[in-house]
Design a protein around this motif. Sequence first.
Motif, PDB file in Angstrom:
ATOM      1  N   VAL A 136       0.857  -1.185   0.000  1.00 27.01           N
ATOM      2  CA  VAL A 136       0.000   0.000   0.000  1.00 27.01           C
ATOM      3  C   VAL A 136       0.893   1.236   0.000  1.00 27.01           C
ATOM      4  O   VAL A 136       1.799   1.371   0.825  1.00 27.01           O
ATOM      5  CB  VAL A 136      -0.929  -0.004   1.227  1.00 27.01           C
ATOM      6  N   LEU A 137       0.642   2.142  -0.924  1.00 23.69           N
ATOM      7  CA  LEU A 137       1.477   3.333  -1.051  1.00 23.69           C
ATOM      8  C   LEU A 137       1.145   4.357   0.031  1.00 23.69           C
ATOM      9  O   LEU A 137       0.032   4.357   0.573  1.00 23.69           O
ATOM     10  CB  LEU A 137       1.284   3.950  -2.431  1.00 23.69           C
ATOM     11  N   PRO A 138       2.079   5.228   0.362  1.00 27.41           N
ATOM     12  CA  PRO A 138       1.795   6.282   1.349  1.00 27.41           C
ATOM     13  C   PRO A 138       0.664   7.180   0.884  1.00 27.41           C
ATOM     14  O   PRO A 138       0.506   7.459  -0.308  1.00 27.41           O
ATOM     15  CB  PRO A 138       3.126   7.048   1.422  1.00 27.41           C
ATOM     16  N   VAL A 139      -0.132   7.640   1.832  1.00 29.42           N
ATOM     17  CA  VAL A 139      -1.305   8.453   1.513  1.00 29.42           C
ATOM     18  C   VAL A 139      -0.906   9.834   0.989  1.00 29.42           C
ATOM     19  O   VAL A 139      -1.722  10.526   0.360  1.00 29.42           O
ATOM     20  CB  VAL A 139      -2.198   8.584   2.760  1.00 29.42           C
ATOM     21  N   ILE A 140       0.352  10.219   1.190  1.00 29.86           N
ATOM     22  CA  ILE A 140       0.797  11.527   0.727  1.00 29.86           C
ATOM     23  C   ILE A 140       0.816  11.605  -0.796  1.00 29.86           C
ATOM     24  O   ILE A 140       0.681  12.697  -1.380  1.00 29.86           O
ATOM     25  CB  ILE A 140       2.201  11.835   1.306  1.00 29.86           C
ATOM     26  N   ILE A 141       0.968  10.473  -1.493  1.00 26.52           N
ATOM     27  CA  ILE A 141       1.045  10.483  -2.956  1.00 26.52           C
ATOM     28  C   ILE A 141      -0.271  10.936  -3.581  1.00 26.52           C
ATOM     29  O   ILE A 141      -0.282  11.864  -4.401  1.00 26.52           O
ATOM     30  CB  ILE A 141       1.494   9.108  -3.477  1.00 26.52           C
ATOM     31  N   PRO A 142      -1.435  10.348  -3.233  1.00 25.94           N
ATOM     32  CA  PRO A 142      -2.682  10.881  -3.812  1.00 25.94           C
ATOM     33  C   PRO A 142      -3.006  12.300  -3.359  1.00 25.94           C
ATOM     34  O   PRO A 142      -3.630  13.059  -4.108  1.00 25.94           O
ATOM     35  CB  PRO A 142      -3.745   9.878  -3.347  1.00 25.94           C
ATOM     36  N   MET A 194      -5.937   8.599 -11.625  1.00 24.85           N
ATOM     37  CA  MET A 194      -4.751   8.199 -10.870  1.00 24.85           C
ATOM     38  C   MET A 194      -4.934   8.433  -9.376  1.00 24.85           C
ATOM     39  O   MET A 194      -4.525   7.598  -8.552  1.00 24.85           O
ATOM     40  CB  MET A 194      -3.533   8.978 -11.382  1.00 24.85           C
ATOM     41  N   VAL A 195      -5.551   9.551  -9.016  1.00 23.16           N
ATOM     42  CA  VAL A 195      -5.797   9.837  -7.594  1.00 23.16           C
ATOM     43  C   VAL A 195      -6.717   8.781  -6.989  1.00 23.16           C
ATOM     44  O   VAL A 195      -6.480   8.278  -5.883  1.00 23.16           O
ATOM     45  CB  VAL A 195      -6.389  11.249  -7.438  1.00 23.16           C
ATOM     46  N   THR A 196      -7.769   8.416  -7.714  1.00 27.56           N
ATOM     47  CA  THR A 196      -8.682   7.380  -7.231  1.00 27.56           C
ATOM     48  C   THR A 196      -7.983   6.035  -7.099  1.00 27.56           C
ATOM     49  O   THR A 196      -8.182   5.304  -6.120  1.00 27.56           O
ATOM     50  CB  THR A 196      -9.885   7.254  -8.180  1.00 27.56           C
ATOM     51  N   TYR A 197      -7.160   5.713  -8.070  1.00 26.20           N
ATOM     52  CA  TYR A 197      -6.433   4.434  -8.063  1.00 26.20           C
ATOM     53  C   TYR A 197      -5.506   4.327  -6.852  1.00 26.20           C
ATOM     54  O   TYR A 197      -5.483   3.308  -6.160  1.00 26.20           O
ATOM     55  CB  TYR A 197      -5.650   4.317  -9.369  1.00 26.20           C
ATOM     56  N   PHE A 198      -4.748   5.374  -6.589  1.00 28.86           N
ATOM     57  CA  PHE A 198      -3.832   5.345  -5.448  1.00 28.86           C
ATOM     58  C   PHE A 198      -4.578   5.433  -4.115  1.00 28.86           C
ATOM     59  O   PHE A 198      -4.137   4.853  -3.116  1.00 28.86           O
ATOM     60  CB  PHE A 198      -2.829   6.484  -5.550  1.00 28.86           C
ATOM     61  N   SER A 199      -5.697   6.135  -4.086  1.00 32.58           N
ATOM     62  CA  SER A 199      -6.461   6.265  -2.839  1.00 32.58           C
ATOM     63  C   SER A 199      -7.106   4.951  -2.427  1.00 32.58           C
ATOM     64  O   SER A 199      -7.320   4.694  -1.234  1.00 32.58           O
ATOM     65  CB  SER A 199      -7.529   7.350  -2.987  1.00 32.58           C
ATOM     66  N   LEU A 200      -7.435   4.099  -3.391  1.00 34.96           N
ATOM     67  CA  LEU A 200      -8.076   2.812  -3.117  1.00 34.96           C
ATOM     68  C   LEU A 200      -7.063   1.682  -2.946  1.00 34.96           C
ATOM     69  O   LEU A 200      -7.430   0.508  -3.065  1.00 34.96           O
ATOM     70  CB  LEU A 200      -9.057   2.461  -4.240  1.00 34.96           C
ATOM     71  N   GLY A 201      -5.837   2.018  -2.659  1.00 39.57           N
ATOM     72  CA  GLY A 201      -4.839   0.971  -2.439  1.00 39.57           C
ATOM     73  C   GLY A 201      -4.406   0.286  -3.706  1.00 39.57           C
ATOM     74  O   GLY A 201      -4.269  -0.951  -3.732  1.00 39.57           O
ATOM     75  N   ASN A 202      -4.195   1.059  -4.769  1.00 43.16           N
ATOM     76  CA  ASN A 202      -3.785   0.523  -6.076  1.00 43.16           C
ATOM     77  C   ASN A 202      -4.802  -0.473  -6.622  1.00 43.16           C
ATOM     78  O   ASN A 202      -4.455  -1.571  -7.065  1.00 43.16           O
ATOM     79  CB  ASN A 202      -2.398  -0.126  -5.990  1.00 43.16           C
ATOM     80  N   SER A 203      -6.048  -0.098  -6.593  1.00 45.65           N
ATOM     81  CA  SER A 203      -7.129  -0.931  -7.121  1.00 45.65           C
ATOM     82  C   SER A 203      -7.811  -0.169  -8.259  1.00 45.65           C
ATOM     83  O   SER A 203      -8.374   0.906  -8.043  1.00 45.65           O
ATOM     84  CB  SER A 203      -8.137  -1.268  -6.019  1.00 45.65           C
ATOM     85  N   TRP A 204      -7.741  -0.731  -9.474  1.00 46.73           N
ATOM     86  CA  TRP A 204      -8.275  -0.075 -10.660  1.00 46.73           C
ATOM     87  C   TRP A 204      -9.725  -0.499 -10.870  1.00 46.73           C
ATOM     88  O   TRP A 204     -10.017  -1.688 -10.997  1.00 46.73           O
ATOM     89  CB  TRP A 204      -7.430  -0.419 -11.882  1.00 46.73           C
ATOM     90  N   THR A 285      -6.808  -8.142  -6.668  1.00 49.80           N
ATOM     91  CA  THR A 285      -6.979  -6.715  -6.936  1.00 49.80           C
ATOM     92  C   THR A 285      -6.543  -6.420  -8.356  1.00 49.80           C
ATOM     93  O   THR A 285      -5.496  -6.904  -8.797  1.00 49.80           O
ATOM     94  CB  THR A 285      -6.155  -5.869  -5.955  1.00 49.80           C
ATOM     95  N   VAL A 286      -7.319  -5.618  -9.070  1.00 40.87           N
ATOM     96  CA  VAL A 286      -6.999  -5.249 -10.443  1.00 40.87           C
ATOM     97  C   VAL A 286      -5.952  -4.142 -10.424  1.00 40.87           C
ATOM     98  O   VAL A 286      -6.138  -3.104  -9.785  1.00 40.87           O
ATOM     99  CB  VAL A 286      -8.262  -4.800 -11.200  1.00 40.87           C
ATOM    100  N   LYS A 287      -4.847  -4.364 -11.126  1.00 42.32           N
ATOM    101  CA  LYS A 287      -3.745  -3.409 -11.183  1.00 42.32           C
ATOM    102  C   LYS A 287      -3.654  -2.798 -12.578  1.00 42.32           C
ATOM    103  O   LYS A 287      -3.935  -3.451 -13.578  1.00 42.32           O
ATOM    104  CB  LYS A 287      -2.418  -4.088 -10.842  1.00 42.32           C
ATOM    105  N   CYS A 288      -3.253  -1.545 -12.614  1.00 43.33           N
ATOM    106  CA  CYS A 288      -3.044  -0.830 -13.873  1.00 43.33           C
ATOM    107  C   CYS A 288      -1.722  -0.074 -13.793  1.00 43.33           C
ATOM    108  O   CYS A 288      -1.550   0.769 -12.909  1.00 43.33           O
ATOM    109  CB  CYS A 288      -4.202   0.129 -14.156  1.00 43.33           C
ATOM    110  N   LEU A 289      -0.806  -0.401 -14.695  1.00 46.74           N
ATOM    111  CA  LEU A 289       0.526   0.191 -14.709  1.00 46.74           C
ATOM    112  C   LEU A 289       1.236  -0.023 -13.374  1.00 46.74           C
ATOM    113  O   LEU A 289       1.760   0.892 -12.750  1.00 46.74           O
ATOM    114  CB  LEU A 289       0.462   1.691 -15.043  1.00 46.74           C
ATOM    115  N   SER A 290       1.221  -1.274 -12.939  1.00 47.02           N
ATOM    116  CA  SER A 290       1.879  -1.642 -11.687  1.00 47.02           C
ATOM    117  C   SER A 290       3.242  -2.238 -11.991  1.00 47.02           C
ATOM    118  O   SER A 290       3.427  -2.955 -12.988  1.00 47.02           O
ATOM    119  CB  SER A 290       1.029  -2.647 -10.901  1.00 47.02           C
ATOM    120  N   ILE A 291       4.192  -1.979 -11.128  1.00 46.67           N
ATOM    121  CA  ILE A 291       5.540  -2.488 -11.320  1.00 46.67           C
ATOM    122  C   ILE A 291       5.610  -3.987 -11.053  1.00 46.67           C
ATOM    123  O   ILE A 291       6.594  -4.642 -11.380  1.00 46.67           O
ATOM    124  CB  ILE A 291       6.515  -1.715 -10.401  1.00 46.67           C
ATOM    125  N   HIS A 292       4.543  -4.567 -10.469  1.00 50.93           N
ATOM    126  CA  HIS A 292       4.502  -5.996 -10.160  1.00 50.93           C
ATOM    127  C   HIS A 292       3.905  -6.822 -11.290  1.00 50.93           C
ATOM    128  O   HIS A 292       3.863  -8.046 -11.176  1.00 50.93           O
ATOM    129  CB  HIS A 292       3.689  -6.232  -8.883  1.00 50.93           C
TER     130      HIS A 292
END
Length: 432
Positions: A136-142, A194-204, A285-292
Amino acid sequence: MGPNVHIWRHSRCRGAGWALTSPRARSQAVPGTPRHPLVLTETAAVSLLNCLFLPRVAEAASLPSALPLSASWKELVAMWLPAGKASGRLMKNSSTSPLAEKQGQTSMEASSQSVQATSGYPSTSTSTSTECKPQVLPVIIPILLSILFVACLVLNSTSLWIFWFHIKRWNSSLILQFNLVLMDTLLIPIVPLMVTYFSLGNSWLFGQFLCQLKIFILSTHLYGSIYFLTLISIHRYLAVAHYSTRTLWKKKSFLKKLSLFVWFVLCIQGLPLFFVLKTSVLNGTVKCLSIHQSEFSSVYLYYSIFLVTISFLLPFGISLICYALLGAIIMKMSSTSLRGRVMKTKSLQLIMVSLAIFIICFVPLHVSRTVGVIVKYYNMSCKLLLQVEIAYYASWVFTLVNCCLNPLIYNFSSEKFNESFSKSLRKFRFFK
């Protein structure tokens, strides 16, 4: 060293291993079956069981410790399948010390490695494969993305409004700057996704097509900004170094055709990313442009290196050369006249802002993306991949800063834009 390794050194076991790969054993294979270096015949199977497995099972089930090499598969199954079940019950009921369990585990690993070395094929054990799960990414990014979205929306809407409604007669430099405004405007509808994607824990949540469209627009904006900034640096150098000479770069018709060609190159360049990088389901979880994402990792590795070399390092090098030559000319320029002082000041400001955009907005993204693709492709440290993941997504925040710095370029490189922006600002203060 486990007991199976000692048994493998026995002459019977070496004979069994030879029987697995000998031409005689391959000639006994069933016709029509695929050719494989590891062909298991009945004689070889019985030999291996006599060497590796049957002594332990026989000891536990009180059965003979060896089978005749002429035994068939049916006799083997009829005799040893019940014995295997009985020995399993005996081993389960018996008390085993931790030291014996550890020796048994070591023995199994050693025998697996010896078979792997004999056959020439890698082991497919799931115990050796490790999966690096997304974090889960830091909340500061979104949060930062949201702030930059508002700033980018205000600044680029104002710039677009000035270019479209206030500047009546365009020169050659304004054509390149207007295309840069279009690049920034193209990004505005994608940032909320992108903001929505990062806010939902990288869920597209927006489907595969919008994911592909997002990747295409991000690529177009990124490299479109790099290309047009490079063209602006070339144009600025020629405008100052060859001020009194009529060059091709001063013709509006040429720059319009050149801008259309850049847009065409951007579309061709972004199509492979549009078709290759799609959504993936990781841990439900559905990922979009994920490094994994592992799909087409080799294709994306080579294409990413191509983009870094041709679409970033080459334009960046051209911009550095142009601004270095421009800086050398400016330092020799006389500051006695007002026009000379203004041109010198504006050129120095343009050089500083352009280099800041390249270093702050573009370098972190290309470095983190290249490192992340290499780490993922070669299955390196999971800890390193997670660190690169945070750096990669944080670099997109720095890339969006580009939208807020580009209006400074319009202001420093165009007197018409500067005058129109100042008039609009005075009107806004008057109405306020």
